[in-house]
Design an enzyme around this catalytic site. Structure first.
Site, PDB file in Angstrom:
ATOM      1  N   GLY A  53     -23.518 180.028  53.082  1.00 23.50           N
ATOM      2  CA  GLY A  53     -23.686 179.433  52.352  1.00 23.50           C
ATOM      3  C   GLY A  53     -24.343 180.430  50.821  1.00 23.50           C
ATOM      4  N   ASP A 108     -29.472 178.543  51.328  1.00 19.61           N
ATOM      5  CA  ASP A 108     -28.168 178.115  50.243  1.00 19.61           C
ATOM      6  C   ASP A 108     -29.549 176.649  49.107  1.00 19.61           C
ATOM      7  OD1 ASP A 108     -28.132 176.220  52.558  1.00 19.61           O
ATOM      8  OD2 ASP A 108     -25.611 176.405  52.095  1.00 19.61           O
ATOM      9  N   ASP A 111     -32.689 170.250  52.089  1.00 18.95           N
ATOM     10  CA  ASP A 111     -32.010 169.103  51.604  1.00 18.95           C
ATOM     11  C   ASP A 111     -32.599 168.542  52.899  1.00 18.95           C
ATOM     12  OD1 ASP A 111     -30.258 166.405  51.232  1.00 18.95           O
ATOM     13  OD2 ASP A 111     -28.900 167.126  52.936  1.00 18.95           O
ATOM     14  N   VAL A 161     -22.482 168.623  46.319  1.00 22.27           N
ATOM     15  CA  VAL A 161     -22.158 169.512  46.192  1.00 22.27           C
ATOM     16  C   VAL A 161     -21.748 170.507  47.100  1.00 22.27           C
ATOM     17  CG1 VAL A 161     -23.936 168.884  44.455  1.00 22.27           C
ATOM     18  CG2 VAL A 161     -24.866 170.748  46.016  1.00 22.27           C
ATOM     19  N   ARG A 173     -16.286 177.866  48.948  1.00 22.18           N
ATOM     20  CA  ARG A 173     -17.379 178.363  49.325  1.00 22.18           C
ATOM     21  C   ARG A 173     -16.837 179.346  47.619  1.00 22.18           C
ATOM     22  NH1 ARG A 173     -20.460 177.715  53.166  1.00 22.18           N
ATOM     23  NH2 ARG A 173     -20.009 177.474  55.261  1.00 22.18           N
TER      24      ARG A 173
HETATM   25  P1  IMP Z   1     -30.937 170.361  55.808  1.00 26.09           P
HETATM   26  O1  IMP Z   1     -30.446 171.385  57.048  1.00 26.09           O
HETATM   27  O2  IMP Z   1     -31.168 168.636  56.369  1.00 26.09           O
HETATM   28  O3  IMP Z   1     -31.819 171.118  54.870  1.00 26.09           O
HETATM   29  O4  IMP Z   1     -29.645 170.893  55.295  1.00 26.09           O
HETATM   30  C1  IMP Z   1     -29.338 171.816  55.470  1.00 26.09           C
HETATM   31  C2  IMP Z   1     -28.021 172.195  55.096  1.00 26.09           C
HETATM   32  O5  IMP Z   1     -27.833 171.138  54.884  1.00 26.09           O
HETATM   33  C3  IMP Z   1     -27.318 173.777  54.148  1.00 26.09           C
HETATM   34  O6  IMP Z   1     -27.673 175.273  54.343  1.00 26.09           O
HETATM   35  C4  IMP Z   1     -25.441 173.163  53.978  1.00 26.09           C
HETATM   36  O7  IMP Z   1     -25.662 174.130  55.116  1.00 26.09           O
HETATM   37  C5  IMP Z   1     -26.636 171.531  54.229  1.00 26.09           C
HETATM   38  N1  IMP Z   1     -26.241 170.741  53.110  1.00 26.09           N
HETATM   39  C6  IMP Z   1     -27.100 170.082  52.583  1.00 26.09           C
HETATM   40  N2  IMP Z   1     -25.957 168.765  51.946  1.00 26.09           N
HETATM   41  C7  IMP Z   1     -25.406 170.266  51.017  1.00 26.09           C
HETATM   42  C8  IMP Z   1     -24.113 169.543  49.779  1.00 26.09           C
HETATM   43  O8  IMP Z   1     -24.567 168.655  49.415  1.00 26.09           O
HETATM   44  N3  IMP Z   1     -23.397 170.395  50.041  1.00 26.09           N
HETATM   45  C9  IMP Z   1     -22.813 171.175  50.972  1.00 26.09           C
HETATM   46  N4  IMP Z   1     -23.669 171.489  52.204  1.00 26.09           N
HETATM   47  C10 IMP Z   1     -24.872 170.921  51.919  1.00 26.09           C
HETATM   48 MG    MG Z   2     -25.207 175.853  55.558  1.00 28.34          MG
END
Ligand code: IMP
Ligand code: MG
Length: 187
Positions: A53, A108, A111, A161, A173
Site C-alpha cells: 500500500g 499507508d 487504523d 478508503v 491501488r
Molecule cells: P491496522 O493494522 O489496523 O492499523 O491497519 C493497517 C492496515 O489495514 C493498512 O496497512 C491497510 O492495509 C489496512 N487498512 C486499514 N484501513 C483501511 C482502509 O480504509 N482502506 C484500505 N486499507 C485499510
Molecule cells: Mg496495507
C-alpha cells in the site's frame, strides 16, 4: 477536513466520493518530506516501507527528501481480503542492515495499530539508532494498540478508503486520489 467531490465518471458505481484529491495529496506529501528532511538532516537514513500500500506514496515522498538514504521493504499483510483486520503475515523480510541506522518506517494507513505495533517491535529488536514512523493516513477512532505516528499526512474519518496505494481486495491501488468505497461494494 478535505472536501468531498464526486469521483470520475467511470468509477461512479464503486466509489462514493473523492475524499482527498491529487493536488491536495501532492501538497501534503511535499510538506511531510520537508519535515522529514529537516528532522533527519545529517543522519544515516534508512527508509523501510511496508508493501504494497505504500508504493505511490513512497515514490512521491522520497523524491522530495533531499538527503542520502537507503530504501528497503518489508512485506506484511493482514490475512484476509476484506475490510476487517486479520492475522499478520510477513511476505518479505528486510534485506538491509537496520542496526545503528536512523530508520523511517513508512506505511499507508494507521487504523487499529496492529500492523505498526508489530512492525515497530520487530524493527526495534534489530537495534536501530532511532526509529520514526510516517503514515499517509490515520483513523484515530479504531485504535486498539498504543501506537502513534511521528508524521501523519491526513487524519480521516472511520470510512473505508481506497486509492493512492490503498486497496479493497487488492484493487483500486492505482487511483490517483483517495476515495471512499461505496459500502455496498463490501456489504
Ligand atoms: P491496522 O493494522 O489496523 O492499523 O491497519 C493497517 C492496515 O489495514 C493498512 O496497512 C491497510 O492495509 C489496512 N487498512 C486499514 N484501513 C483501511 C482502509 O480504509 N482502506 C484500505 N486499507 C485499510
Ligand atoms: Mg496495507
Amino acid at each position: 477536513m478535505p472536501t468531498a467531490t464526486p469521483p470520475p465518471e467511470h468509477l461512479r458505481d464503486e466509489v462514493q466520493s473523492v475524499l482527498i484529491g491529487e493536488a491536495e495529496i501532492a501538497a501534503r506529501v511535499r510538506e511531510l518530506a520537508g519535515d522529514i528532511e529537516r528532522d533527519f538532516a545529517g543522519k544515516d537514513l534508512l527508509a523501510v516501507a511496508l508493501l504494497t500500500g505504500t508504493v505511490p506514496f513512497l515514490a512521491d515522498l522520497v523524491r522530495h527528501i533531499a538527503l542520502p538514504m537507503r530504501l528497503d521493504f518489508m512485506g506484511v499483510s493482514s490475512y484476509g481480503a476484506g475490510t476487517a483486520p486479520g492475522e499478520l503475515v510477513y511476505t518479505k523480510e528486510l534485506r538491509l542492515e537496520a542496526r545503528d541506522r536512523d530508520v523511517l518506517l513508512v506505511d499507508d494507513i494507521l487504523d487499529t495499530g496492529q500492523t505498526l505495533r508489530a512492525v515497530i517491535d520487530k524493527l526495534n529488536a534489530l537495534q536501530p539508532r532511532s526509529l520514526k514512523t510516517c503514515v499517509l493516513l490515520e483513523k484515530k477512532s479504531r485504535r486498539t494498540e498504543s501506537v502513534t505516528a511521528d508524521y501523519v499526512g491526513f487524519e480521516i474519518p472511520d470510512e473505508f478508503v481506497i486509492g493512492y496505494g490503498l486497496d479493497y481486495a487488492e484493487r483500486y491501488r492505482n487511483l490517483p486520489f483517495i476515495g471512499v468505497l461505496k459500502p455496498e461494494m463490501y456489504a
